[in-house]
Motif scaffolding. Structure first.
Motif, PDB file in Angstrom:
ATOM      1  N   ALA A 379     -10.400  33.619 -64.808  1.00 29.89           N
ATOM      2  CA  ALA A 379     -11.655  34.318 -65.361  1.00 29.89           C
ATOM      3  C   ALA A 379     -12.901  33.240 -65.325  1.00 29.89           C
ATOM      4  CB  ALA A 379     -11.509  34.862 -66.854  1.00 29.89           C
ATOM      5  N   GLY A 380     -13.857  33.279 -64.832  1.00 25.74           N
ATOM      6  CA  GLY A 380     -14.874  32.219 -64.927  1.00 25.74           C
ATOM      7  C   GLY A 380     -15.976  32.277 -63.638  1.00 25.74           C
ATOM      8  N   TRP A 381     -16.531  31.308 -63.515  1.00 26.49           N
ATOM      9  CA  TRP A 381     -17.807  31.401 -62.420  1.00 26.49           C
ATOM     10  C   TRP A 381     -16.954  31.643 -60.903  1.00 26.49           C
ATOM     11  CZ3 TRP A 381     -22.697  31.900 -63.119  1.00 26.49           C
ATOM     12  CH2 TRP A 381     -23.196  31.722 -64.147  1.00 26.49           C
ATOM     13  N   PRO A 382     -17.782  32.330 -60.373  1.00 31.59           N
ATOM     14  CA  PRO A 382     -16.951  32.584 -58.892  1.00 31.59           C
ATOM     15  C   PRO A 382     -16.516  31.138 -58.031  1.00 31.59           C
ATOM     16  CG  PRO A 382     -18.883  33.838 -59.043  1.00 31.59           C
ATOM     17  CD  PRO A 382     -18.812  32.851 -60.257  1.00 31.59           C
ATOM     18  N   THR A 383     -15.687  31.166 -57.213  1.00 33.20           N
ATOM     19  CA  THR A 383     -15.040  29.853 -56.646  1.00 33.20           C
ATOM     20  C   THR A 383     -16.024  29.737 -55.488  1.00 33.20           C
ATOM     21  OG1 THR A 383     -13.786  31.094 -55.185  1.00 33.20           O
ATOM     22  CG2 THR A 383     -12.631  30.532 -57.381  1.00 33.20           C
ATOM     23  N   PRO A 384     -16.322  28.633 -54.793  1.00 37.00           N
ATOM     24  CA  PRO A 384     -16.771  28.352 -53.634  1.00 37.00           C
ATOM     25  C   PRO A 384     -16.709  29.424 -52.355  1.00 37.00           C
ATOM     26  CG  PRO A 384     -16.167  26.145 -54.324  1.00 37.00           C
ATOM     27  CD  PRO A 384     -15.444  27.349 -55.134  1.00 37.00           C
ATOM     28  N   ALA A 385     -15.512  30.026 -52.388  1.00 39.35           N
ATOM     29  CA  ALA A 385     -15.230  31.064 -51.448  1.00 39.35           C
ATOM     30  C   ALA A 385     -15.938  32.488 -51.675  1.00 39.35           C
ATOM     31  CB  ALA A 385     -13.823  31.301 -51.079  1.00 39.35           C
ATOM     32  N   GLU A 386     -16.133  32.478 -53.015  1.00 39.87           N
ATOM     33  CA  GLU A 386     -16.502  33.654 -53.706  1.00 39.87           C
ATOM     34  C   GLU A 386     -18.159  33.556 -53.584  1.00 39.87           C
ATOM     35  OE1 GLU A 386     -13.047  34.692 -56.877  1.00 39.87           O
ATOM     36  OE2 GLU A 386     -15.008  34.230 -57.523  1.00 39.87           O
ATOM     37  N   TRP A 387     -18.716  32.635 -53.744  1.00 37.93           N
ATOM     38  CA  TRP A 387     -20.197  32.333 -53.442  1.00 37.93           C
ATOM     39  C   TRP A 387     -20.639  32.444 -52.201  1.00 37.93           C
ATOM     40  CZ3 TRP A 387     -23.253  32.910 -57.297  1.00 37.93           C
ATOM     41  CH2 TRP A 387     -23.019  32.229 -58.563  1.00 37.93           C
ATOM     42  N   ARG A 388     -19.688  32.135 -51.191  1.00 39.32           N
ATOM     43  CA  ARG A 388     -19.833  32.321 -49.619  1.00 39.32           C
ATOM     44  C   ARG A 388     -19.999  33.784 -49.421  1.00 39.32           C
ATOM     45  NH1 ARG A 388     -16.978  27.619 -49.147  1.00 39.32           N
ATOM     46  NH2 ARG A 388     -14.887  28.783 -48.851  1.00 39.32           N
ATOM     47  N   LEU A 389     -18.825  34.620 -50.185  1.00 39.51           N
ATOM     48  CA  LEU A 389     -19.116  35.920 -49.905  1.00 39.51           C
ATOM     49  C   LEU A 389     -20.163  36.577 -50.387  1.00 39.51           C
ATOM     50  CD1 LEU A 389     -15.142  36.998 -50.518  1.00 39.51           C
ATOM     51  CD2 LEU A 389     -16.510  36.802 -48.514  1.00 39.51           C
ATOM     52  N   LEU A 390     -20.733  36.199 -51.915  1.00 39.92           N
ATOM     53  CA  LEU A 390     -21.763  36.725 -52.240  1.00 39.92           C
ATOM     54  C   LEU A 390     -23.073  36.172 -51.504  1.00 39.92           C
ATOM     55  CD1 LEU A 390     -21.526  36.097 -56.181  1.00 39.92           C
ATOM     56  CD2 LEU A 390     -21.670  38.170 -55.126  1.00 39.92           C
ATOM     57  N   GLY A 391     -23.230  35.169 -50.953  1.00 36.96           N
ATOM     58  CA  GLY A 391     -24.200  34.888 -49.751  1.00 36.96           C
ATOM     59  C   GLY A 391     -24.238  35.678 -48.821  1.00 36.96           C
ATOM     60  N   ALA A 392     -23.020  36.054 -48.255  1.00 38.34           N
ATOM     61  CA  ALA A 392     -22.906  36.963 -46.848  1.00 38.34           C
ATOM     62  C   ALA A 392     -23.523  38.486 -47.587  1.00 38.34           C
ATOM     63  CB  ALA A 392     -21.887  37.024 -46.578  1.00 38.34           C
ATOM     64  N   VAL A 393     -23.181  38.753 -48.777  1.00 46.35           N
ATOM     65  CA  VAL A 393     -23.538  40.318 -49.063  1.00 46.35           C
ATOM     66  C   VAL A 393     -25.226  40.198 -49.275  1.00 46.35           C
ATOM     67  CG1 VAL A 393     -23.410  41.867 -50.974  1.00 46.35           C
ATOM     68  CG2 VAL A 393     -21.338  40.951 -50.124  1.00 46.35           C
ATOM     69  N   LEU A 394     -25.646  39.031 -49.771  1.00 44.70           N
ATOM     70  CA  LEU A 394     -26.999  39.151 -50.115  1.00 44.70           C
ATOM     71  C   LEU A 394     -27.751  38.996 -48.823  1.00 44.70           C
ATOM     72  CD1 LEU A 394     -27.181  36.621 -53.294  1.00 44.70           C
ATOM     73  CD2 LEU A 394     -27.585  39.143 -53.189  1.00 44.70           C
ATOM     74  N   ALA A 395     -27.342  38.529 -47.768  1.00 46.72           N
ATOM     75  CA  ALA A 395     -28.128  38.435 -46.746  1.00 46.72           C
ATOM     76  C   ALA A 395     -28.114  39.791 -45.956  1.00 46.72           C
ATOM     77  CB  ALA A 395     -27.287  37.314 -45.748  1.00 46.72           C
ATOM     78  N   VAL A 396     -26.785  40.314 -45.953  1.00 49.53           N
ATOM     79  CA  VAL A 396     -26.827  41.530 -45.401  1.00 49.53           C
ATOM     80  C   VAL A 396     -27.611  42.778 -46.224  1.00 49.53           C
ATOM     81  CG1 VAL A 396     -25.340  43.613 -44.762  1.00 49.53           C
ATOM     82  CG2 VAL A 396     -24.515  41.283 -44.466  1.00 49.53           C
ATOM     83  N   ALA A 397     -27.780  42.350 -47.620  1.00 53.18           N
ATOM     84  CA  ALA A 397     -28.457  43.427 -48.347  1.00 53.18           C
ATOM     85  C   ALA A 397     -30.109  43.187 -47.914  1.00 53.18           C
ATOM     86  CB  ALA A 397     -28.468  43.194 -49.660  1.00 53.18           C
ATOM     87  N   LEU A 398     -30.567  42.005 -47.621  1.00 52.95           N
ATOM     88  CA  LEU A 398     -31.877  41.504 -47.195  1.00 52.95           C
ATOM     89  C   LEU A 398     -32.158  42.112 -46.001  1.00 52.95           C
ATOM     90  CD1 LEU A 398     -34.433  40.226 -47.958  1.00 52.95           C
ATOM     91  CD2 LEU A 398     -33.671  38.031 -46.846  1.00 52.95           C
ATOM     92  N   LEU A 399     -31.222  41.931 -44.926  1.00 54.19           N
ATOM     93  CA  LEU A 399     -31.367  42.748 -43.571  1.00 54.19           C
ATOM     94  C   LEU A 399     -31.644  44.228 -43.653  1.00 54.19           C
ATOM     95  CD1 LEU A 399     -28.887  40.619 -41.448  1.00 54.19           C
ATOM     96  CD2 LEU A 399     -31.609  40.399 -41.517  1.00 54.19           C
TER      97      LEU A 399
END
Length: 421
Positions: A379-399
């Protein structure tokens, strides 16, 4: 007049707060599922990799490397054959070998594996980053009929030091053959490790031999019943074991010793490197991992599609509102940014809420998963892999937010002021 896009975006969302809240929740659930699968995959791999450390080789009868690792370390499945005690003594006598921990499997206690071993197990077994076994209560076994139980076994049945337990014949969940004439006394309870040790009952190799003195071929000999107090008169030296953990004086010699064991003259043996075999194991289940992650990504795509659908569906009711904004001096580009910002804001809020939901779920469900399945979730801050997934989700949401913005851009002032019947 100056058109305050940010202010109008916020006011517009507040005006439709129920719809906006439901949209954010749907996106948050999808994001939490995606990140949860990634967290579970990462922590499961880390948990498997940290199950055993400090052991240079795992030795067993010749079979597959993954199969050997599964039954000897993870207690999953059964061995194809045993290893003679003479071979174990021969391996221990090799010049490069520092210690050998024998392991005998085949019995169980109420669905949990009974592991016959020596006291060297408590000294040399390591997990995680070199952590050794610690006792929450009691001490290692010293007598033939002493037993040490793992943390999960003790918690499941409420065992304490001094209680007696019965070992059953066979490693299945249900056994109809019990060694009830020779009970074991609990002398120690191990602290939780998050490894298969938590789900094990540890006894001495002599204890395993003692309960099988009057058994032949997996069944009690008819008419023969040797009491526990008389069994000590017999030779209880082990005849064979299931596997052995081997530590070397220098890791430089690991391949040399592995070759010596794999070409053992007395019987066919197999020695594997735990780390390399774990990588092979994860290669086998990598397809399932990727499939699970792909399903989670599809759930996120559905959530974002719902977001776009909600915003587009509201455009029919907001044509007059948009037309008034145009009449007050808003340019088509500003109207485009207004709708795009609304969708992007909903996507961002969904991601943030998804992270919070995942953290809360890990805090609530994590202890249960660790206790039931030995799977610790961090339990803690997202890992680097999870941050990459979040970035992909935000990019798709922006598109995705560009779709309703473009639809609003195309609405003209006349179309918005026209009353349709």
């Amino acid at each position: 007049m100056k058109f305050a896009v940010w202010h109008l975006t916020w006011r517009s969302l507040l005006n439709r707060r129920l719809t906006a809240l439901l949209t954010v929740i749907s996106v948050a659930l999808a994001v939490a599922l995606l990140l949860g699968v990634e967290r579970l995959r990462h922590d499961a791999r880390a948990g498997f990799a940290s199950t055993i450390s400090g052991t240079d080789l795992v030795v067993g009868a010749r079979s597959g490397p993954v199969q050997l690792l599964l039954y000897s370390v993870f207690h999953i499945g059964n061995a194809t054959n045993n290893v003679s005690w003479q071979s174990i003594e021969g391996i221990a006598a090799l010049p490069d070998v520092d210690w050998v921990v024998p392991i005998a499997l085949g019995d169980s206690h109420r669905g949990f594996r009974v592991v016959g071993t020596s006291t060297a197990y408590f000294e040399h077994y390591r997990y995680g980053r070199g952590h050794g076994l610690e006792f929450a209560a009691g001490q290692p076994f010293a007598d033939i009929f002493d037993a040490v139980v793992g943390a999960e076994v003790a918690e499941r049945f409420g065992y304490r030091v001094g209680q007696q337990i019965i070992v059953s014949h066979g490693a299945g969940e249900v056994s109809f053959a019990h060694h009830d004439d020779k009970p074991f006394t609990i002398t120690g309870v191990l602290a939780r490790t998050g490894t298969p040790v938590d789900r094990s009952v540890l006894v001495s190799l002599e204890g395993i031999e003692a309960i099988h003195v009057d058994w032949v071929g997996g069944a009690r000999m008819p008419g023969v019943n040797i009491a526990a107090e008389h069994v000590r008169k017999f030779d209880l030296s082990p005849k064979s074991v299931t596997a052995a953990l081997v530590g070397l004086k220098s890791r430089v010699a690991v391949f040399r010793v592995q070759r010596q064991i794999n070409t053992w003259a007395d019987e066919p043996l197999l020695a594997v490197l735990p780390g390399a075999t774990l990588q092979e194991l994860w290669g086998v289940i990598e397809i399932a991992e990727r499939a699970l992650l792909a399903v989670s990504a599809l759930v996120v795509a559905v959530g974002l599609a719902g977001l776009v659908a909600v915003v587009i569906a509201s455009l029919g009711e907001r044509r007059r509102e948009l037309a008034i904004l145009r009449a007050l001096g808003a340019s088509p580009g500003q109207v485009f940014r207004l709708l795009a910002l609304e969708s992007a804001f909903l996507g961002l809020a969904g991601c943030i809420l998804g992270i919070m939901l995942l953290s809360a779920t890990v805090l609530v469900v994590g202890p249960w998963l660790e206790a039931s399945y030995g799977l610790p979730l961090s339990a803690g801050w997202p890992t680097p892999a999870e941050w990459r997934l979040l970035g992909a989700v935000l990019a798709v949401a922006l598109l995705a937010s560009l779709v309703p913005g473009w639809r609003a851009y195309r609405y003209s002032l006349a179309d918005g002021m026209t009353i349709r019947i």
